[in-house]
Design an enzyme around this catalytic site. Structure first.
Site, PDB file in Angstrom:
ATOM      1  N   HIS A  78       0.857  -1.198   0.000  1.00 11.34           N
ATOM      2  CA  HIS A  78       0.000   0.000   0.000  1.00 11.34           C
ATOM      3  C   HIS A  78       0.891   1.246   0.000  1.00 11.34           C
ATOM      4  O   HIS A  78       0.708   2.157  -0.810  1.00 11.34           O
ATOM      5  CB  HIS A  78      -0.930   0.014   1.214  1.00 11.34           C
ATOM      6  CG  HIS A  78      -1.522   1.363   1.504  1.00 11.34           C
ATOM      7  ND1 HIS A  78      -2.490   1.933   0.707  1.00 11.34           N
ATOM      8  CD2 HIS A  78      -1.255   2.277   2.481  1.00 11.34           C
ATOM      9  CE1 HIS A  78      -2.802   3.134   1.181  1.00 11.34           C
ATOM     10  NE2 HIS A  78      -2.070   3.369   2.260  1.00 11.34           N
ATOM     11  N   ASP A 107       7.201  21.507 -26.542  1.00 13.72           N
ATOM     12  CA  ASP A 107       7.146  20.179 -25.929  1.00 13.72           C
ATOM     13  C   ASP A 107       8.238  20.111 -24.872  1.00 13.72           C
ATOM     14  O   ASP A 107       8.864  21.126 -24.548  1.00 13.72           O
ATOM     15  CB  ASP A 107       7.365  19.089 -27.002  1.00 13.72           C
ATOM     16  CG  ASP A 107       6.731  17.759 -26.600  1.00 13.72           C
ATOM     17  OD1 ASP A 107       7.102  17.222 -25.531  1.00 13.72           O
ATOM     18  OD2 ASP A 107       5.859  17.256 -27.330  1.00 13.72           O
ATOM     19  N   TRP A 143       6.994  -0.236   4.083  1.00 17.94           N
ATOM     20  CA  TRP A 143       7.499   0.433   2.881  1.00 17.94           C
ATOM     21  C   TRP A 143       8.916   0.941   3.088  1.00 17.94           C
ATOM     22  O   TRP A 143       9.635   1.190   2.143  1.00 17.94           O
ATOM     23  CB  TRP A 143       6.561   1.571   2.444  1.00 17.94           C
ATOM     24  CG  TRP A 143       6.800   2.873   3.127  1.00 17.94           C
ATOM     25  CD1 TRP A 143       6.357   3.244   4.361  1.00 17.94           C
ATOM     26  CD2 TRP A 143       7.559   3.979   2.623  1.00 17.94           C
ATOM     27  NE1 TRP A 143       6.781   4.512   4.657  1.00 17.94           N
ATOM     28  CE2 TRP A 143       7.530   4.999   3.604  1.00 17.94           C
ATOM     29  CE3 TRP A 143       8.257   4.222   1.436  1.00 17.94           C
ATOM     30  CZ2 TRP A 143       8.176   6.215   3.450  1.00 17.94           C
ATOM     31  CZ3 TRP A 143       8.902   5.450   1.287  1.00 17.94           C
ATOM     32  CH2 TRP A 143       8.855   6.426   2.288  1.00 17.94           C
ATOM     33  N   SER A 170      13.302   5.792 -13.955  1.00 16.37           N
ATOM     34  CA  SER A 170      12.250   6.611 -14.546  1.00 16.37           C
ATOM     35  C   SER A 170      12.256   8.019 -13.953  1.00 16.37           C
ATOM     36  O   SER A 170      12.190   9.014 -14.673  1.00 16.37           O
ATOM     37  CB  SER A 170      10.902   5.932 -14.316  1.00 16.37           C
ATOM     38  OG  SER A 170       9.863   6.835 -14.540  1.00 16.37           O
ATOM     39  N   SER A 171      12.374   8.096 -12.624  1.00 17.83           N
ATOM     40  CA  SER A 171      12.348   9.403 -11.962  1.00 17.83           C
ATOM     41  C   SER A 171      13.529  10.257 -12.378  1.00 17.83           C
ATOM     42  O   SER A 171      13.402  11.465 -12.574  1.00 17.83           O
ATOM     43  CB  SER A 171      12.399   9.235 -10.443  1.00 17.83           C
ATOM     44  OG  SER A 171      11.206   8.701  -9.987  1.00 17.83           O
ATOM     45  N   HIS A 254      13.676  11.456   3.667  1.00 13.73           N
ATOM     46  CA  HIS A 254      13.157  12.764   4.039  1.00 13.73           C
ATOM     47  C   HIS A 254      12.983  13.691   2.847  1.00 13.73           C
ATOM     48  O   HIS A 254      11.911  14.259   2.666  1.00 13.73           O
ATOM     49  CB  HIS A 254      13.878  13.436   5.191  1.00 13.73           C
ATOM     50  CG  HIS A 254      13.021  14.546   5.696  1.00 13.73           C
ATOM     51  ND1 HIS A 254      11.905  14.324   6.475  1.00 13.73           N
ATOM     52  CD2 HIS A 254      13.004  15.861   5.407  1.00 13.73           C
ATOM     53  CE1 HIS A 254      11.263  15.447   6.652  1.00 13.73           C
ATOM     54  NE2 HIS A 254      11.904  16.404   6.016  1.00 13.73           N
ATOM     55  N   GLU A 256      12.347  12.753   0.014  1.00 16.55           N
ATOM     56  CA  GLU A 256      11.200  12.167  -0.687  1.00 16.55           C
ATOM     57  C   GLU A 256       9.883  12.795  -0.224  1.00 16.55           C
ATOM     58  O   GLU A 256       8.974  13.023  -1.024  1.00 16.55           O
ATOM     59  CB  GLU A 256      11.176  10.644  -0.459  1.00 16.55           C
ATOM     60  CG  GLU A 256       9.918   9.933  -0.930  1.00 16.55           C
ATOM     61  CD  GLU A 256       9.750   9.903  -2.435  1.00 16.55           C
ATOM     62  OE1 GLU A 256      10.759  10.107  -3.151  1.00 16.55           O
ATOM     63  OE2 GLU A 256       8.622   9.688  -2.897  1.00 16.55           O
ATOM     64  N   TYR A 258       9.455  15.764   0.585  1.00 15.25           N
ATOM     65  CA  TYR A 258       9.316  17.051  -0.104  1.00 15.25           C
ATOM     66  C   TYR A 258       9.187  16.873  -1.607  1.00 15.25           C
ATOM     67  O   TYR A 258       8.610  17.724  -2.283  1.00 15.25           O
ATOM     68  CB  TYR A 258      10.464  17.973   0.289  1.00 15.25           C
ATOM     69  CG  TYR A 258      10.320  18.331   1.742  1.00 15.25           C
ATOM     70  CD1 TYR A 258       9.293  19.181   2.129  1.00 15.25           C
ATOM     71  CD2 TYR A 258      11.112  17.757   2.716  1.00 15.25           C
ATOM     72  CE1 TYR A 258       9.091  19.471   3.462  1.00 15.25           C
ATOM     73  CE2 TYR A 258      10.917  18.034   4.053  1.00 15.25           C
ATOM     74  CZ  TYR A 258       9.902  18.892   4.420  1.00 15.25           C
ATOM     75  OH  TYR A 258       9.686  19.160   5.732  1.00 15.25           O
ATOM     76  N   SER A 269      -0.118  27.146  -5.219  1.00 15.42           N
ATOM     77  CA  SER A 269       0.288  28.517  -5.526  1.00 15.42           C
ATOM     78  C   SER A 269      -0.277  29.003  -6.859  1.00 15.42           C
ATOM     79  O   SER A 269      -0.221  30.197  -7.160  1.00 15.42           O
ATOM     80  CB  SER A 269       1.823  28.611  -5.579  1.00 15.42           C
ATOM     81  OG  SER A 269       2.362  28.273  -4.329  1.00 15.42           O
ATOM     82  N   HIS A 303      15.566  12.318  12.032  1.00 16.78           N
ATOM     83  CA  HIS A 303      14.399  12.487  12.904  1.00 16.78           C
ATOM     84  C   HIS A 303      13.362  11.384  12.671  1.00 16.78           C
ATOM     85  O   HIS A 303      12.393  11.295  13.404  1.00 16.78           O
ATOM     86  CB  HIS A 303      13.778  13.885  12.762  1.00 16.78           C
ATOM     87  CG  HIS A 303      13.123  14.162  11.454  1.00 16.78           C
ATOM     88  ND1 HIS A 303      13.193  15.371  10.827  1.00 16.78           N
ATOM     89  CD2 HIS A 303      12.386  13.392  10.639  1.00 16.78           C
ATOM     90  CE1 HIS A 303      12.525  15.336   9.691  1.00 16.78           C
ATOM     91  NE2 HIS A 303      12.027  14.142   9.561  1.00 16.78           N
ATOM     92  N   HIS A 304      13.580  10.557  11.644  1.00 18.37           N
ATOM     93  CA  HIS A 304      12.695   9.415  11.438  1.00 18.37           C
ATOM     94  C   HIS A 304      13.116   8.216  12.284  1.00 18.37           C
ATOM     95  O   HIS A 304      12.491   7.165  12.208  1.00 18.37           O
ATOM     96  CB  HIS A 304      12.695   9.002   9.975  1.00 18.37           C
ATOM     97  CG  HIS A 304      12.102  10.038   9.069  1.00 18.37           C
ATOM     98  ND1 HIS A 304      10.763  10.079   8.779  1.00 18.37           N
ATOM     99  CD2 HIS A 304      12.659  11.081   8.420  1.00 18.37           C
ATOM    100  CE1 HIS A 304      10.531  11.104   7.962  1.00 18.37           C
ATOM    101  NE2 HIS A 304      11.660  11.728   7.737  1.00 18.37           N
ATOM    102  N   THR A 329       8.227  26.680   5.957  1.00 19.02           N
ATOM    103  CA  THR A 329       6.889  26.125   5.719  1.00 19.02           C
ATOM    104  C   THR A 329       5.834  27.112   6.195  1.00 19.02           C
ATOM    105  O   THR A 329       4.820  27.328   5.522  1.00 19.02           O
ATOM    106  CB  THR A 329       6.727  24.785   6.458  1.00 19.02           C
ATOM    107  OG1 THR A 329       7.865  23.968   6.163  1.00 19.02           O
ATOM    108  CG2 THR A 329       5.481  24.060   6.006  1.00 19.02           C
ATOM    109  N   LYS A 332       5.316  29.826   3.686  1.00 15.82           N
ATOM    110  CA  LYS A 332       4.452  29.436   2.568  1.00 15.82           C
ATOM    111  C   LYS A 332       2.972  29.538   2.956  1.00 15.82           C
ATOM    112  O   LYS A 332       2.165  30.088   2.208  1.00 15.82           O
ATOM    113  CB  LYS A 332       4.775  28.009   2.117  1.00 15.82           C
ATOM    114  CG  LYS A 332       6.196  27.857   1.633  1.00 15.82           C
ATOM    115  CD  LYS A 332       6.383  26.595   0.831  1.00 15.82           C
ATOM    116  CE  LYS A 332       5.755  26.740  -0.515  1.00 15.82           C
ATOM    117  NZ  LYS A 332       6.697  26.805  -1.610  1.00 15.82           N
ATOM    118  N   ARG A 451       1.908   1.160  14.966  1.00 18.21           N
ATOM    119  CA  ARG A 451       1.474   0.977  13.582  1.00 18.21           C
ATOM    120  C   ARG A 451       1.836  -0.438  13.148  1.00 18.21           C
ATOM    121  O   ARG A 451       2.539  -1.153  13.858  1.00 18.21           O
ATOM    122  CB  ARG A 451       2.151   2.019  12.681  1.00 18.21           C
ATOM    123  CG  ARG A 451       3.653   1.887  12.644  1.00 18.21           C
ATOM    124  CD  ARG A 451       4.328   3.104  12.075  1.00 18.21           C
ATOM    125  NE  ARG A 451       4.188   3.169  10.629  1.00 18.21           N
ATOM    126  CZ  ARG A 451       5.057   3.816   9.819  1.00 18.21           C
ATOM    127  NH1 ARG A 451       6.114   4.425  10.336  1.00 18.21           N
ATOM    128  NH2 ARG A 451       4.872   3.853   8.535  1.00 18.21           N
TER     129      ARG A 451
END
Ligand SMILES: [Cu+2]
Lengths: 527, 290
Positions: A78, A107, A143, A170-171, A254, A256, A258, A269, A303-304, A329, A332, A451
């Site tokens: 998931h 293009d 994940w 791909s990315s 991390h 990722e 963002y 925006s 921090h994770h 943040t 924004k 979790r």
């Protein structure tokens, strides 16, 4: 969305292949953008079905629907499918559709590479899906794929690793394409500080992707060699360290966050000024805030993993660096509110999703601040509080922004207008059920429910039941989105060139609706 | 102190909101039973209130705008898009707030990580899927046992009614004396686990091949329940932790009893002591659950 392509007046491509060959060989940014978006929606449904099985199992205490191994596999895929298959491709789809139109280019810079970037995705998705059905079942590792659990995992783990390699390629290609396009193909007179925010956010995101996708590939490759080739990167008995993986993974992970959030900021925006009929407040500070969020995102990864037992000095550093992100943040969010302030507001579906985003993403931001405080995080780490937090950021953040983008640009893409009444219904159903599903998870986490567990103590029963009801409501509401989009393509009323009177991008002011197959064959003239 | 008032307010809100639901519908942290836990609880309350105030200010402004500055009411859009003063202010003020938050966070963290001079040291080893406790130092030194889920298979699969402590009950709890500093060393045998007891405000990953530590000092006797917090495979959801905090006298009696049991098992050194009489070997439980 194929309606776009049959527009009369584009006979220069009469020899264009038709049917499946056309989609396999297309180098057109709109075709490719469309494929990205349909692919993303398909993966969203697949990942969503997995989520609903998870929530059904968690409806009441006890094991009813899936056994624990299958449950772990479901939470794993998931997450992977939603992050890499649904959210990221959705925003690459928007980038493909919009960047050439917004900067006045015909293009993307590398159309053939663009085709390859997309066609790498279906095989990767196939690997992730077939991983459920190979001997041993899916890899129930989460994940985040922490070893040594991944070293024990069945062969599905190998399929997953290869899928990630392919997705990474791909990315990277997509990022090179976006950066080159924005840097080199802007219409004359369009300086970097004049491009729409969406383009800016994508440039910054593309740099993040270039920097961190190889890191993720490295982490999973080390896992692969630990599994099969006798290395011990993550095995203490061989001189390795399982925590090393976590450092490498989160150095990717991390940024990722963002990579997913920043293009969403870009969409917001664009939408808020359009429906406030007022220019974006603080464009320059928005650019700098986004760039500083991107830079800071490389400096806060640990921090994770505050509970791994790192030195207290490291915890302090990562705490301070993390709370700093609240400053840009905050800028924004304040800018968006100031954009709406004293505007001339109207509340069509894209605006509803943008305001919904603003409201819920800010909640996700605040819970992020709470989680950044180490002593509190020690209590909340790996509980449902974290699950609630990142769903506020990913679903109410990125996904709501993607929904907003779909409604905002659908008229330009298809030449037809969606049903406003149904769009608003889709928003309110999504907004309400999202909160029913996820707000209560904060309480579960505070009370100490971990979790990734298939069964739980009775003290957590009430909120889990509420959460499951919300999840089902949210999931079913998305069928409405499909219906709305299909209905628009089939029988929507013709849209105007400038469907939203407050929208001032080149795609609205200089291009007819629906947008022509090649966006700008001659560059637009800018004042 | 104002912090006390915050806590009282938060507690009151919890009580009001969860009225009639008793233990269920808990909206906040578990009531801490250690001093460090109380500090964490208060820190969270303060930060939550700060966030709440900012949230109200920001979205109050937005909400006002949503109602007052509508196109349908004929409001004409202003065209400003910059204001250096405001922009500087809303960069600096949040920064100052963050510095103010960082201070108590730092002192709490330092207290939390100070594992020096423990009274009792226990090594906790995570296995797939059970915990092993080895009392290394202090009263009880040498005691060692495995702790397994005690909930029967029937309850999990719904063929029997679920007990009061469903999934959070074990055959052999960790027993510690009240008011004493207990240092916990964590490690694991196979994959990463995490030792988590909410009421003690302790969570520490158990990494295979490495030893990490944490500590707690329970100020109150009682039974405190938690579970493994790091995904560790199939039965991750089924490796609970139960800590029994008892009076020093009771603890001494427990230690004596355990020593006697261990002596009885001394001629079979390969085996860890499980509670005699219950005779549930870990392997049986796992097989039963499959
Ligand atoms: Cu475990």
């Amino acid at each position: 969305m194929s309606a776009v392509l049959d527009t009369p007046g584009h006979h220069e491509h009469a020899d264009r292949p038709t049917g499946i060959t056309r989609w396999l060989t297309t180098t057109n940014h709109k075709d490719i953008g469309t494929m990205y978006l349909w692919f993303s929606f398909t993966m969203f449904i697949v990942g969503g079905i997995m989520a609903l099985i998870i929530r059904t199992e968690l409806f009441t205490p006890g094991i009813q629907v899936v056994d624990p191994d299958r449950f772990n596999a479901l939470t794993t895929y998931h997450g992977l499918i939603m992050v890499f298959g649904a959210i990221m491709p959705a925003f690459v789809g928007f980038a493909n559709w919009l960047i050439p139109m917004q900067i006045g280019a015909p293009d993307m810079a590398f159309p053939r590479m663009n085709n390859l970037s997309f066609w790498l995705l279906p095989p990767a998705a196939l690997l992730l899906i077939t991983a459920q059905f190979v001997p041993g079942g899916g890899a129930g590792v989460g994940w985040t794929m922490y070893p040594p659990l991944t070293v024990q995992a069945p062969m599905a783990m190998d399929l997953t690793i290869f899928a990630i390699h392919i997705l990474g390629m791909s990315s990277i290609m997509g990022s090179i394409n976006i950066i080159t396009t924005v840097f080199n193909m802007r219409a004359p007179g369009m300086g970097m500080m004049r491009i729409p925010m969406f383009c800016w956010t994508w440039v910054i995101t593309a740099f993040l992707l270039l920097a961190v996708m190889p890191v993720l590939a490295g982490a999973v490759t080390m896992t692969l060699t630990d599994r099969h080739f006798g290395t011990s990167f993550f095995n203490a008995a061989g001189g390795g360290d399982p925590v090393l993986y976590q450092h490498v993974f989160w150095f990717f992970g991390h940024p990722e966050v963002y990579i997913i959030a920043i293009p969403a900021f870009g969409v917001i925006s664009q939408i808020i000024p359009a429906f406030a009929r007022k220019p974006l407040f603080g464009y320059t500070s928005m650019v700098y805030a986004t760039a500083s969020i991107a830079v800071l995102s490389f400096l806060v990864w640990a921090h994770h993993m505050f509970t791994v037992g790192m030195p207290v000095e490291a915890q302090l550093y990562f705490m301070y660096a993390t709370v700093l992100i609240a400053v840009p943040t905050g800028v924004k969010v304040f800018n968006w509110v100031a954009t709406a302030w004293r505007g001339s507001l109207s509340f069509e579906t894209p605006m509803l999703f943008a305001l919904g985003f603003l409201f819920l993403f800010t909640i996700g931001g605040f819970t992020g601040l709470v989680l950044a405080i180490v002593p509190i995080d020690v209590q909340l780490h790996d509980t449902y509080y974290v699950v609630a937090h990142f769903h506020y950021v990913m679903v109410a953040g990125a996904l709501f922004s993607a929904f907003g983008a779909i409604y905002f640009w659908l008229p330009k893409w298809t030449g037809k207008m969606y049903d406003e009444r149904l769009g608003k219904l889709h928003f309110w159903l999504s907004f309400i059920f999202f909160n029913v599903a996820f707000f209560v998870q904060h309480f579960l986490g505070l009370a100490g429910m971990p979790r990734r567990i298939p069964d739980y103590a009775p003290q957590f029963a009430e909120f889990n039941m509420i959460s499951s009801i919300g999840a089902w409501g949210f999931g079913l509401a998305q069928v409405l989105l499909l219906y709305i989009v299909v209905k628009t393509i089939r029988s929507g009323k013709p849209a105007e060139q400038r469907q939203w009177d407050g929208a001032d991008g080149l795609e609205w002011t200089h291009l007819p609706t629906p947008a022509p197959y090649h966006s700008f064959e001659t560059p637009p003239v800018l004042k | 102190m104002s912090v006390k008032i915050f806590r009282a307010a938060a507690g009151l809100a919890t009580v009001v909101l969860s009225a009639g639901a008793q233990a269920a519908f808990e909206l906040n942290f578990q009531t801490p039973v250690s001093k460090v836990g109380e500090r964490v609880y208060d820190l969270h309350t303060v930060i939550l209130l700060i966030c709440f105030v900012i949230f109200i200010a920001v979205f109050g402004t937005l909400l006002y705008s949503v109602f007052a500055h509508r196109k349908s009411k004929g409001h004409v859009a202003a065209q400003f898009h910059e204001n250096t003063t405001v922009e500087v202010l809303w960069t600096i003020i949040p920064f100052v707030i963050l510095v103010l938050i960082a201070w108590p966070a730092t002192t709490t963290l330092l207290a939390m990580r100070d594992t020096a001079e423990p009274d009792v040291t226990v090594k906790v080893t995570g296995y797939q899927w059970e915990w092993a406790y080895d009392y290394l130092k202090g009263e009880g030194e040498g005691i060692s046992f495995l702790s397994n889920l005690a909930t029967p298979h029937d309850q999990i699969y719904g063929t029997a009614a679920k007990g009061e402590h469903y999934l959070r009950e074990v055959n052999n709890p960790l027993v510690v004396p009240v008011g004493k500093k207990i240092r916990i060393l964590t490690t694991a045998n196979d994959v990463i686990h995490s030792w988590f007891v909410p009421e003690l405000f302790v969570k520490q990953d158990a990494n295979p091949g490495f030893i990490r530590d944490t500590w707690f000092r329970a100020e109150k006797e009682g039974t405190f329940r938690g579970q493994c917090a790091e995904l560790c495979g199939k039965d991750h959801g089924f490796m609970p932790i139960v800590v029994e905090v008892v009076s020093p006298e009771k603890y001494s009696a427990w230690v004596a009893e355990q020593k006697k049991k261990m002596a009885g098992l001394a001629d079979d050194p390969g085996k860890r002591a499980t509670e005699a009489g219950e005779a549930v070997a870990p392997a049986d439980i796992k097989t039963a659950r499959r």
